[in-house]
Scaffold this motif. Structure first.
Motif, PDB file in Angstrom:
ATOM      1  N   ASN A  32      67.293  30.780  49.053  1.00 55.78           N
ATOM      2  CA  ASN A  32      68.252  31.083  48.666  1.00 55.78           C
ATOM      3  C   ASN A  32      69.133  29.557  48.585  1.00 55.78           C
ATOM      4  OD1 ASN A  32      69.430  33.698  48.279  1.00 55.78           O
ATOM      5  ND2 ASN A  32      68.844  34.151  50.457  1.00 55.78           N
ATOM      6  N   GLY A  33      69.517  29.240  47.468  1.00 55.24           N
ATOM      7  CA  GLY A  33      70.401  27.477  47.619  1.00 55.24           C
ATOM      8  C   GLY A  33      71.809  27.401  46.378  1.00 55.24           C
ATOM      9  N   ILE A  34      71.485  26.243  46.577  1.00 59.22           N
ATOM     10  CA  ILE A  34      72.566  25.839  45.373  1.00 59.22           C
ATOM     11  C   ILE A  34      72.126  25.044  44.097  1.00 59.22           C
ATOM     12  CG2 ILE A  34      74.481  24.129  44.804  1.00 59.22           C
ATOM     13  CD1 ILE A  34      75.265  25.914  47.410  1.00 59.22           C
ATOM     14  N   TYR A  65      66.133  26.709  25.432  1.00 55.89           N
ATOM     15  CA  TYR A  65      67.285  27.417  24.981  1.00 55.89           C
ATOM     16  C   TYR A  65      67.395  28.131  26.306  1.00 55.89           C
ATOM     17  CZ  TYR A  65      64.260  31.449  24.489  1.00 55.89           C
ATOM     18  OH  TYR A  65      63.457  32.295  24.419  1.00 55.89           O
ATOM     19  N   ILE A  66      68.672  28.682  26.945  1.00 57.71           N
ATOM     20  CA  ILE A  66      69.170  29.430  28.067  1.00 57.71           C
ATOM     21  C   ILE A  66      69.509  30.391  28.161  1.00 57.71           C
ATOM     22  CG2 ILE A  66      71.375  28.118  27.859  1.00 57.71           C
ATOM     23  CD1 ILE A  66      71.358  27.463  30.797  1.00 57.71           C
ATOM     24  N   LEU A  67      69.810  31.895  29.050  1.00 52.99           N
ATOM     25  CA  LEU A  67      70.017  33.085  28.061  1.00 52.99           C
ATOM     26  C   LEU A  67      70.982  33.150  29.743  1.00 52.99           C
ATOM     27  CD1 LEU A  67      66.877  35.261  26.467  1.00 52.99           C
ATOM     28  CD2 LEU A  67      69.195  33.995  25.460  1.00 52.99           C
ATOM     29  N   TYR A  68      72.306  33.706  29.488  1.00 54.51           N
ATOM     30  CA  TYR A  68      72.813  34.516  30.334  1.00 54.51           C
ATOM     31  C   TYR A  68      72.801  35.741  30.043  1.00 54.51           C
ATOM     32  CZ  TYR A  68      76.537  35.722  33.766  1.00 54.51           C
ATOM     33  OH  TYR A  68      77.473  36.223  34.309  1.00 54.51           O
ATOM     34  N   THR A  69      72.334  36.274  31.491  1.00 46.02           N
ATOM     35  CA  THR A  69      72.860  37.929  31.701  1.00 46.02           C
ATOM     36  C   THR A  69      72.952  38.407  32.767  1.00 46.02           C
ATOM     37  OG1 THR A  69      70.532  38.833  31.848  1.00 46.02           O
ATOM     38  CG2 THR A  69      71.255  38.508  28.933  1.00 46.02           C
ATOM     39  N   GLU A  70      74.092  39.917  32.722  1.00 43.64           N
ATOM     40  CA  GLU A  70      74.737  40.485  34.051  1.00 43.64           C
ATOM     41  C   GLU A  70      74.211  41.560  33.880  1.00 43.64           C
ATOM     42  OE1 GLU A  70      78.729  40.170  33.566  1.00 43.64           O
ATOM     43  OE2 GLU A  70      79.676  38.185  33.208  1.00 43.64           O
ATOM     44  N   GLY A  71      73.858  41.966  35.357  1.00 40.60           N
ATOM     45  CA  GLY A  71      73.575  43.249  35.684  1.00 40.60           C
ATOM     46  C   GLY A  71      74.504  43.640  36.419  1.00 40.60           C
ATOM     47  N   THR A  72      74.381  44.960  37.164  1.00 39.26           N
ATOM     48  CA  THR A  72      75.614  45.420  38.159  1.00 39.26           C
ATOM     49  C   THR A  72      75.693  44.403  38.925  1.00 39.26           C
ATOM     50  OG1 THR A  72      74.724  47.388  37.633  1.00 39.26           O
ATOM     51  CG2 THR A  72      75.821  48.053  39.273  1.00 39.26           C
ATOM     52  N   GLY A  73      77.018  43.907  39.489  1.00 36.98           N
ATOM     53  CA  GLY A  73      77.011  43.113  40.535  1.00 36.98           C
ATOM     54  C   GLY A  73      75.882  41.139  40.649  1.00 36.98           C
ATOM     55  N   GLU A  74      74.725  41.475  39.530  1.00 35.35           N
ATOM     56  CA  GLU A  74      74.396  40.058  39.633  1.00 35.35           C
ATOM     57  C   GLU A  74      74.171  40.105  38.644  1.00 35.35           C
ATOM     58  OE1 GLU A  74      71.016  38.893  42.972  1.00 35.35           O
ATOM     59  OE2 GLU A  74      70.595  40.125  40.566  1.00 35.35           O
ATOM     60  N   GLY A  75      74.183  38.012  38.194  1.00 31.99           N
ATOM     61  CA  GLY A  75      74.636  37.729  37.062  1.00 31.99           C
ATOM     62  C   GLY A  75      72.782  37.140  36.895  1.00 31.99           C
ATOM     63  N   GLU A  76      72.069  37.282  35.461  1.00 30.41           N
ATOM     64  CA  GLU A  76      70.857  36.213  35.541  1.00 30.41           C
ATOM     65  C   GLU A  76      70.609  35.196  34.197  1.00 30.41           C
ATOM     66  OE1 GLU A  76      66.478  38.028  36.063  1.00 30.41           O
ATOM     67  OE2 GLU A  76      67.187  38.094  33.653  1.00 30.41           O
ATOM     68  N   LEU A  77      70.244  33.608  34.989  1.00 27.65           N
ATOM     69  CA  LEU A  77      70.185  33.558  33.806  1.00 27.65           C
ATOM     70  C   LEU A  77      68.703  32.808  33.762  1.00 27.65           C
ATOM     71  CD1 LEU A  77      71.941  30.939  33.283  1.00 27.65           C
ATOM     72  CD2 LEU A  77      71.819  29.494  34.547  1.00 27.65           C
ATOM     73  N   SER A  78      67.833  32.639  32.624  1.00 25.68           N
ATOM     74  CA  SER A  78      66.661  32.400  32.486  1.00 25.68           C
ATOM     75  C   SER A  78      66.583  31.466  31.255  1.00 25.68           C
ATOM     76  CB  SER A  78      66.152  33.642  31.590  1.00 25.68           C
ATOM     77  OG  SER A  78      66.683  34.117  30.218  1.00 25.68           O
ATOM     78  N   VAL A  89      66.398  32.180  37.514  1.00 26.50           N
ATOM     79  CA  VAL A  89      68.329  31.865  38.496  1.00 26.50           C
ATOM     80  C   VAL A  89      69.064  33.320  38.774  1.00 26.50           C
ATOM     81  CG1 VAL A  89      70.290  30.891  39.122  1.00 26.50           C
ATOM     82  CG2 VAL A  89      68.201  29.652  37.987  1.00 26.50           C
ATOM     83  N   THR A  90      69.151  34.008  40.073  1.00 24.08           N
ATOM     84  CA  THR A  90      70.212  35.012  40.175  1.00 24.08           C
ATOM     85  C   THR A  90      71.162  34.881  40.633  1.00 24.08           C
ATOM     86  OG1 THR A  90      68.478  35.693  41.388  1.00 24.08           O
ATOM     87  CG2 THR A  90      68.336  36.801  39.087  1.00 24.08           C
ATOM     88  N   SER A  91      72.576  35.498  40.814  1.00 22.92           N
ATOM     89  CA  SER A  91      73.597  35.143  41.807  1.00 22.92           C
ATOM     90  C   SER A  91      74.359  36.364  41.891  1.00 22.92           C
ATOM     91  CB  SER A  91      74.299  33.559  41.420  1.00 22.92           C
ATOM     92  OG  SER A  91      75.728  33.450  42.127  1.00 22.92           O
ATOM     93  N   HIS A  92      74.871  36.274  42.762  1.00 24.45           N
ATOM     94  CA  HIS A  92      76.281  37.171  42.762  1.00 24.45           C
ATOM     95  C   HIS A  92      77.397  36.875  42.168  1.00 24.45           C
ATOM     96  CE1 HIS A  92      73.999  40.260  44.936  1.00 24.45           C
ATOM     97  NE2 HIS A  92      73.707  39.286  45.465  1.00 24.45           N
ATOM     98  N   ARG A  93      77.685  35.824  41.970  1.00 24.94           N
ATOM     99  CA  ARG A  93      78.929  34.685  41.865  1.00 24.94           C
ATOM    100  C   ARG A  93      79.346  34.962  39.901  1.00 24.94           C
ATOM    101  NH1 ARG A  93      81.297  32.584  46.177  1.00 24.94           N
ATOM    102  NH2 ARG A  93      80.208  32.510  48.171  1.00 24.94           N
ATOM    103  N   LEU A  94      79.257  35.657  39.555  1.00 24.19           N
ATOM    104  CA  LEU A  94      79.119  35.586  38.009  1.00 24.19           C
ATOM    105  C   LEU A  94      80.057  34.597  37.419  1.00 24.19           C
ATOM    106  CD1 LEU A  94      79.535  40.146  37.728  1.00 24.19           C
ATOM    107  CD2 LEU A  94      77.158  37.932  37.930  1.00 24.19           C
TER     108      LEU A  94
END
Length: 128
Positions: A32-34, A65-78, A89-94
């Motif tokens: 967990n970090g910034i 390249y970069i992809l952004y997806t959203e799940g249930t309450g969490e986003g993921e950046l690949s 990278v995952t975060s709850h701050r969508l």
């Protein structure tokens, strides 16, 4: 408390002319970090209380390249690297993670970076 400590740690790795466009509390490799986005690179830092800081940097030239997806309450950046590696990278701050995705995509595609300088923080401002 942890976010402020991580943000202060992140500012220590900025070069003199480097500015943070956006940062988000996130998770990379189970840490967990910034995650901070500058005009030159992506930085991720995690500073545990009694251990040395962890730093991961990624230059825009090394990103395919970069992809952004959203799940249930969490986003993921690949982040797909030129060498075939993928950083997740995952975060709850969508909304913030989506913003990171948009800015990084713009930098990877070499759009004008100067347009974003109006609403950024330099190293001195972060340390105050």
């Amino acid at each position: 408390m942890g976010q402020r400590r991580d943000l202060k740690e992140l500012s220590m790795y900025l070069e003199e002319d480097e500015r943070i466009f956006l940062y988000v509390q996130s998770k990379l490799d189970e840490r967990n970090g910034i995650l901070g986005v500058t005009q030159n690179r992506i930085l991720f830092t995690h500073k545990p209380l009694m251990k040395p800081a962890y730093l991961d940097t990624t230059s825009y030239d090394s990103i395919d390249y970069i992809l952004y997806t959203e799940g249930t309450g969490e986003g993921e950046l690949s982040i797909h690297m030129n060498n075939g590696d993928i950083k997740y990278v995952t975060s709850h701050r969508l909304i913030h993670l989506k913003g990171v995705s948009d800015i990084v995509r713009m930098f990877v595609n070499n759009h004008q970076r100067d347009l974003l300088f109006r609403n950024t923080f330099n190293r001195k401002q972060l340390l105050e």
